[in-house]
Design a protein around this motif. Structure first.
Motif, PDB file in Angstrom:
ATOM      1  N   LEU A  31       7.845  -6.011   0.574  1.00 50.99           N
ATOM      2  CA  LEU A  31       6.612  -5.268   0.875  1.00 50.99           C
ATOM      3  C   LEU A  31       6.938  -3.798   1.077  1.00 50.99           C
ATOM      4  N   ARG A  32       6.170  -2.924   0.419  1.00 50.26           N
ATOM      5  CA  ARG A  32       6.313  -1.492   0.635  1.00 50.26           C
ATOM      6  C   ARG A  32       5.143  -0.992   1.468  1.00 50.26           C
ATOM      7  N   GLY A  33       5.289   0.183   2.090  1.00 48.60           N
ATOM      8  CA  GLY A  33       4.190   0.776   2.838  1.00 48.60           C
ATOM      9  C   GLY A  33       4.742   1.972   3.606  1.00 48.60           C
ATOM     10  N   TYR A  79       5.305   7.159   7.419  1.00 51.71           N
ATOM     11  CA  TYR A  79       5.489   8.621   7.439  1.00 51.71           C
ATOM     12  C   TYR A  79       5.266   9.084   6.014  1.00 51.71           C
ATOM     13  N   LYS A  80       4.202   9.840   5.777  1.00 54.00           N
ATOM     14  CA  LYS A  80       3.866  10.246   4.419  1.00 54.00           C
ATOM     15  C   LYS A  80       4.201  11.712   4.190  1.00 54.00           C
ATOM     16  N   PRO A  81       5.030  11.995   3.193  1.00 57.08           N
ATOM     17  CA  PRO A  81       5.353  13.387   2.865  1.00 57.08           C
ATOM     18  C   PRO A  81       4.245  13.967   1.993  1.00 57.08           C
ATOM     19  N   LEU A 126      16.662   5.005  -3.051  1.00 57.92           N
ATOM     20  CA  LEU A 126      16.763   6.455  -3.278  1.00 57.92           C
ATOM     21  C   LEU A 126      15.977   6.840  -4.513  1.00 57.92           C
ATOM     22  N   LYS A 127      14.836   7.494  -4.276  1.00 56.44           N
ATOM     23  CA  LYS A 127      14.034   7.936  -5.408  1.00 56.44           C
ATOM     24  C   LYS A 127      14.649   9.179  -6.039  1.00 56.44           C
ATOM     25  N   ARG A 128      14.406   9.327  -7.322  1.00 55.58           N
ATOM     26  CA  ARG A 128      14.901  10.512  -8.020  1.00 55.58           C
ATOM     27  C   ARG A 128      14.006  11.703  -7.702  1.00 55.58           C
ATOM     28  N   PRO A 153       0.834  -1.202   0.000  1.00 54.13           N
ATOM     29  CA  PRO A 153       0.000   0.000   0.000  1.00 54.13           C
ATOM     30  C   PRO A 153       0.872   1.257   0.000  1.00 54.13           C
ATOM     31  N   CYS A 154       0.320   2.328  -0.541  1.00 55.06           N
ATOM     32  CA  CYS A 154       1.054   3.595  -0.477  1.00 55.06           C
ATOM     33  C   CYS A 154       1.310   3.907   0.993  1.00 55.06           C
ATOM     34  N   ALA A 155       0.226   3.864   1.795  1.00 56.23           N
ATOM     35  CA  ALA A 155       0.358   4.166   3.224  1.00 56.23           C
ATOM     36  C   ALA A 155      -0.190   3.011   4.055  1.00 56.23           C
ATOM     37  N   GLU A 208      13.686   5.394 -10.347  1.00 56.14           N
ATOM     38  CA  GLU A 208      13.106   6.423 -11.231  1.00 56.14           C
ATOM     39  C   GLU A 208      11.598   6.431 -10.986  1.00 56.14           C
ATOM     40  N   ARG A 209      11.042   7.597 -10.638  1.00 60.42           N
ATOM     41  CA  ARG A 209       9.620   7.678 -10.268  1.00 60.42           C
ATOM     42  C   ARG A 209       8.902   8.816 -10.993  1.00 60.42           C
ATOM     43  N   GLY A 210       9.487   9.223 -12.124  1.00 60.22           N
ATOM     44  CA  GLY A 210       8.829  10.275 -12.891  1.00 60.22           C
ATOM     45  C   GLY A 210       9.351  11.651 -12.521  1.00 60.22           C
TER      46      GLY A 210
HETATM   47  C1  PEP Z   1       5.906   6.700  -2.002  1.00 57.56           C
HETATM   48  O1  PEP Z   1       6.546   5.807  -2.573  1.00 57.56           O
HETATM   49  O2  PEP Z   1       5.065   6.459  -1.125  1.00 57.56           O
HETATM   50  C2  PEP Z   1       6.123   8.103  -2.364  1.00 57.56           C
HETATM   51  C3  PEP Z   1       5.661   9.118  -1.632  1.00 57.56           C
HETATM   52  O3  PEP Z   1       6.812   8.234  -3.501  1.00 57.56           O
HETATM   53  P1  PEP Z   1       7.521   9.533  -4.155  1.00 57.56           P
HETATM   54  O4  PEP Z   1       8.500  10.004  -3.142  1.00 57.56           O
HETATM   55  O5  PEP Z   1       8.162   8.969  -5.382  1.00 57.56           O
HETATM   56  O6  PEP Z   1       6.425  10.505  -4.458  1.00 57.56           O
END
Ligand code: PEP
Ligand code: MN
Length: 349
Positions: A129-131, A134-136, A210-212, A105-107, A240-242
């Motif tokens: 598993l991702r989740g 702490y959501k930015p 490490l996301k871009r 899940p995203c969160a 790479e996440r866009g």
């Molecule tokens: C995420 O993977 O939950 C997320 C917030 O991704 P990003 O930092 O790529 O927006």
């Protein structure tokens, strides 16, 4: 490094540049053309930086030849790396020989939602598993994540499903707590250039995803990885996440060329997040196929048992037939690219 002198530069200007370079123990080779001279430098790049070469009289431009990053550069480490994620008895590889499917899940919203999402992920073939605990979030009024309670849910769901866990850390003050609960730390797009946070995760002892940065060049992304590596942690996976473009139809534009480019410049593994790139579920499967075809070392995808009630990023979460289609793509296509399933490799160790 190469210095191009301006056509108006005098012999004294050139001699002064040579003298400054030699004062650092470096060597300077002057080659005079009809209109201008160029000076090739050999020596320690770091000490050349201190010379402020661009400020010297007669200097037109200064060009770097070697990469500005060292530890993550393929120039210094031609072999591509594999990063292992998980406890000693169940380590999942992310690297050039395998394909790693990460889902969740995203969160983290509740124990029940996380268990359901983890089961969906596992049955689709995910090995990590991702989740987010702490959501930015762009809005301070949006759901910010369950924090430590979320970490605890993730840890227990990871253990019960046998999936090592990756989660985002957004604040230097939380690095230790997050690292003690999960198997891999994620640095999100918004924090890619948070250098203090990068240094802290570089000391955490855990692998880092490490996301871009959505507004970052590939070189800036690799420099961010260098911050982590410099603190002694080379277990870094690039994602790479866009990136932001003028196109509003998707949330961000997946920069597919960044995958082979980053793999050419760096020895680190590179995966793709088609969910956060597109922001819409109908593009997740096609973008995953593209990621596999372009040579990505894995994908990270959002799933949710009930996207309609999701507290974060519902429109991009997969379930049902979409998830089955994704599962089929990640089971079949990596083989065509000569890749082994990361889960099978983990189990065979
Ligand atoms: C995420 O993977 O939950 C997320 C917030 O991704 P990003 O930092 O790529 O927006
Ligand atoms: Mn999200």
């Amino acid at each position: 490094m190469v210095i191009v002198m301006s056509p108006a530069a005098t012999d004294e200007d050139i001699a002064h540049v040579v003298e400054r370079v030699e004062s650092t123990g470096g060597q300077a080779f002057v080659s005079k053309g009809v209109n201008r001279a160029i000076i090739g430098l050999i020596g320690d790049l770091e000490s050349f930086h201190h010379l402020n070469l661009r400020t010297l009289r007669g200097v037109a431009t200064v060009h770097r030849i070697s990469d500005p990053y060292k530890l993550v550069s393929r120039q210094h480490h031609p072999q591509r790396s594999t990063v292992w994620v998980g406890p000693a008895d169940h380590q999942v590889p992310i690297g050039p020989d395998t394909f790693t499917f990460i889902a969740g899940p995203c969160a983290v919203e509740s124990a029940e939602q996380t268990v359901s999402a983890a089961r969906m992920a596992a049955s689709a073939g995910a090995t990590l598993l991702r989740g987010g605990a702490y959501k930015p979030r762009t809005s301070p009024y949006a759901f910010q994540g369950l924090g430590v309670e979320g970490l605890e849910i993730l840890r227990s769901v990871g253990l019960s499903t046998g999936l090592p866990v990756v989660t985002e850390v957004v604040d230097v003050r939380d690095v230790e707590t997050v690292a003690s609960h999960v198997d891999m730390l994620q640095i999100g797009t918004r924090n890619m250039a948070n250098f203090g946070l990068l240094q802290e995760v570089g000391q955490s002892g855990k692998p880092v995803l490490l996301k871009r940065g959505m507004n970052s060049t590939i070189e800036e992304w690799l420099m961010a990885a260098e911050y982590i590596a410099q603190r002694g942690n080379l277990d870094i996976v690039l994602c790479e996440r866009g990136i932001r473009t003028f196109e509003p139809t998707t949330r961000n534009t997946l920069d597919i060329s960044a995958v082979p480019l980053a793999q050419t410049l760096s020895h680190l593994p590179v995966i793709v997040d088609p969910s956060h790139a597109a922001g819409r579920k109908d593009l997740v499967v096609p973008l995953t196929r593209a990621a596999i075809a372009v040579g990505a070392d894995g994908v990270i995808v959002d799933v949710h048992p009930d996207p309609e009630t999701a507290l974060c990023d519902g429109p991009q979460a997969l379930l049902g037939s979409d998830l089955r289609e994704l599962a089929q793509a990640v089971r079949q296509l990596p083989k065509v690219m000569g890749r082994h399933d990361a889960g099978a490799v983990a189990r065979a160790r």
